[in-house]
Motif scaffolding. Structure first.
Motif: not given
Ligand SMILES: [Zn+2]
Length: 578
Positions: A63, A149, A179, A235, A494, A498, A501
């Motif tokens: 991600r 996704e 991902t 990232s 996000t 995030d 998850q």
């Protein structure tokens, strides 16, 4: 649209209108802006040149690595008509000014459809696409479906999609992003051209951050940029959103590494090395003073324990392989100091320190007062460091020589040779297990407050998420398995995804994370700030403090600290004896 009305209660209106989060402002618009994706650019260039363009692309990577951004750039490359509108074939250099280029970047181009498989997983959603595929594009060269996704699609949905992928009409292209590539059926994978997007190297990220800071007229130390880049773990989006936070924290002046460390809840590595040296050298009082200072500056006790563990690991590796890379940069002054320390410490002492710190880490994590548990662990470690290494003790005994007495009064170990500090009914079994701080659901952490969630993120070294939880979350509701919050304007889009998850990963149970348009408590950062202000205000009212301030014009209160809490809490002794 960058900001939704009603979300901007935290910033003054003028600033709010002008402000655009950096991650959005500097989102790459063409392949030249994508860092480190040379392989993808080369392959696509060849494909465009020879006219052999795949029907479907699969973008994979962790991600934050830029999959959606890349997908949009590919869509533009396929559909760009050039500034004069006359281009008739795809180009690796989309112009960025034609109608398709602009509309795709803004996600409003009728022939480029984006779908998030995380929220639309069923066959009905796919059926819509399959139906649409039959019709020619409204105006574009290609009708493009971007499915993010994609691994989340149901089995039926994949099967439905497969038929289309086997014989796609020439005017249709699919761009998938995922991902978790392993969850995508091989039958689908085999029909896609796959690109693995890699994490950006820290040095590259630092370069990017530096360029952007200069463009934004932000003064920031190189060391601070390096910390931001390291925390973002490859990232670009995360690094820019951390830079945003640092700018917000650093009102006007220079943003220092120390400030960023505070923001990320990290302690200075040089200071961790100081602390470790004092612990191993037996100068305990100084070590504890160091610990308290780190704590006062906002370092999390758990993070301190983790840093000490990392230090131990690094020193041990340096002993075994002198050029070891890791927690310290070998060429930095800290790296050189660490290597010197490693030379002086025996491996036995280091492995003992590792075990004791690991046990301490677990205690700190579970303690109601982590700082107290941290102190106790360090005291134990320091006393044990004073003991000679076990092998030497055994040798001394076998040789008939007397073992040197350590501080305190431990007898030489008689069996097993575990040092005193690790016996005393503590056992080493628990120390040896679970190097991973959090895992299974059976001892899932209980999250009652937002602080608990922050602590969990901290524990799992999710610095980016931790910073956003503290600064961008106006909590509306928190119940087992449910979080609802209003994001601040600076929050990345996000954030909810995030958090969802990560919470699942850390607690082992699924979480419903929802975003509210309004309401919610002040952020933790706001609460902390106003509590600090209130405390300062109340201290200012103390007659003694006022007298001091009057007597010393220009004096200011730098910090307010508690006296040792036991003293405060203890009942007054003999109140009448005056
Ligand atoms: Zn264009």
């Amino acid at each position: 649209m960058d900001q939704e009305p009603g979300l901007g209660l935290d910033t003054p209106p003028a600033k709010q209108e002008a402000y655009r989060v950096l991650a959005r402002k500097y989102r790459p618009q063409d392949f030249t802006g994508l860092i480190g994706q040379e392989a993808l650019v080369r392959t696509l260039s060849n494909a465009f040149a020879t006219g052999r363009i795949a029907h479907a692309f699969m973008l994979t990577g962790v991600r934050g690595v830029g999959k959606t951004t890349t997908a949009r750039i590919i869509a533009r490359a396929l559909n760009c008509i050039g500034p004069d509108g006359k281009r008739t074939s795809p180009t690796i250099h989309p112009c960025g000014v034609c109608e398709p280029c602009i509309a795709i970047a803004e996600s409003r181009y009728v022939d480029v459809q984006e779908m998030d498989a995380a929220s639309r997983t069923g066959i009905e959603d796919i059926r819509e696409i399959i139906e649409g595929v039959r019709y020619a594009p409204a105006s574009a060269r290609y009708k493009i479906y971007i499915i993010d996704e994609v691994h989340m699609l149901s089995k039926n949905a994949f099967n439905g999609l497969l038929k289309t992928l086997e014989e796609p009409p020439p005017h249709v292209k699919f761009i998938f992003a995922t991902t978790e590539i392993r969850k995508v059926p091989v039958t689908v994978l085999s029909r896609c051209q796959r690109f693995d997007l890699r994490r950006i190297e820290t040095a590259e990220l630092v370069g990017l951050l530096k360029t952007i800071s200069e463009k934004e007229n932000v003064k920031i130390e190189d060391a601070a940029l390096a910390l931001v880049a390291r925390a973002a773990e490859g990232s670009a989006r995360d690094s820019l959103s951390l830079l945003d936070q640092a700018i917000a924290h650093g009102d006007e002046g220079m943003i220092t590494a120390e400030m960023v460390r505070g923001m990320l809840g990290l302690a200075d590595r040089g200071r961790i090395l100081d602390l470790f040296e004092k612990l191993m050298g037996g100068t305990l009082a100084e070590a504890l003073a160091d610990l308290n200072e780190l704590y006062d500056r906002g370092a999390d006790p758990l993070a301190v324990m983790q840093d000490l563990l990392e230090t131990t690991h690094f020193l041990t590796r340096v002993k075994v392989a002198p050029n070891a890379e890791g927690f310290f940069d070998g060429s930095s002054s800290e790296g050189r100091r660490a290597a010197e320390m490693a030379a002086k410490l025996p491996v036995a002492a280091l492995t003992r320190a590792w075990q004791m710190l690991l046990k301490g880490l677990i205690e700190v994590r579970d303690a109601t007062r982590p700082i107290a548990a941290c102190e106790m662990a360090l005291i134990r470690l320091s006393y044990a460091a004073d003991l000679p290494p076990t092998d030497k003790l055994v040798r001394d005994i076998l040789d008939g020589g007397a073992a040197p007495a350590p501080r305190g009064s431990a007898p030489a170990p008689s069996s097993g040779g575990a040092p005193r500090a690790m016996r005393n009914g503590e056992g080493t079994a628990s120390a040896a297990r679970a190097p991973q701080p959090t895992m299974a659901a059976d001892n899932a952490p209980v999250l009652r407050t937002l602080e608990d969630v922050v602590a969990l993120a901290s524990e799992n070294r999710a610095s980016v998420l931790k910073v956003h939880l503290e600064n961008d979350v106006h909590l509306v509701r928190l119940e087992p398995g449910i979080i609802e919050f209003r994001p601040s304007p600076r929050a990345p889009s996000t954030l909810a995804g995030d958090l969802k998850q990560k919470l699942k990963e850390w607690t082992g149970v699924p979480w419903a994370v929802s975003v509210a348009r309004e309401g919610g408590a002040p952020t933790l950062a706001e609460t902390k700030k106003s509590a600090k202000a209130a405390r300062l205000e109340s201290v200012m009212q103390e007659p003694l403090v006022r007298a001091v301030l009057d007597r010393f014009p220009g004096a200011e209160i730098v910090a307010v600290r508690d006296m040792v809490s036991e003293e405060v809490a203890a009942p007054a002794v003999e109140p009448n004896d005056d």
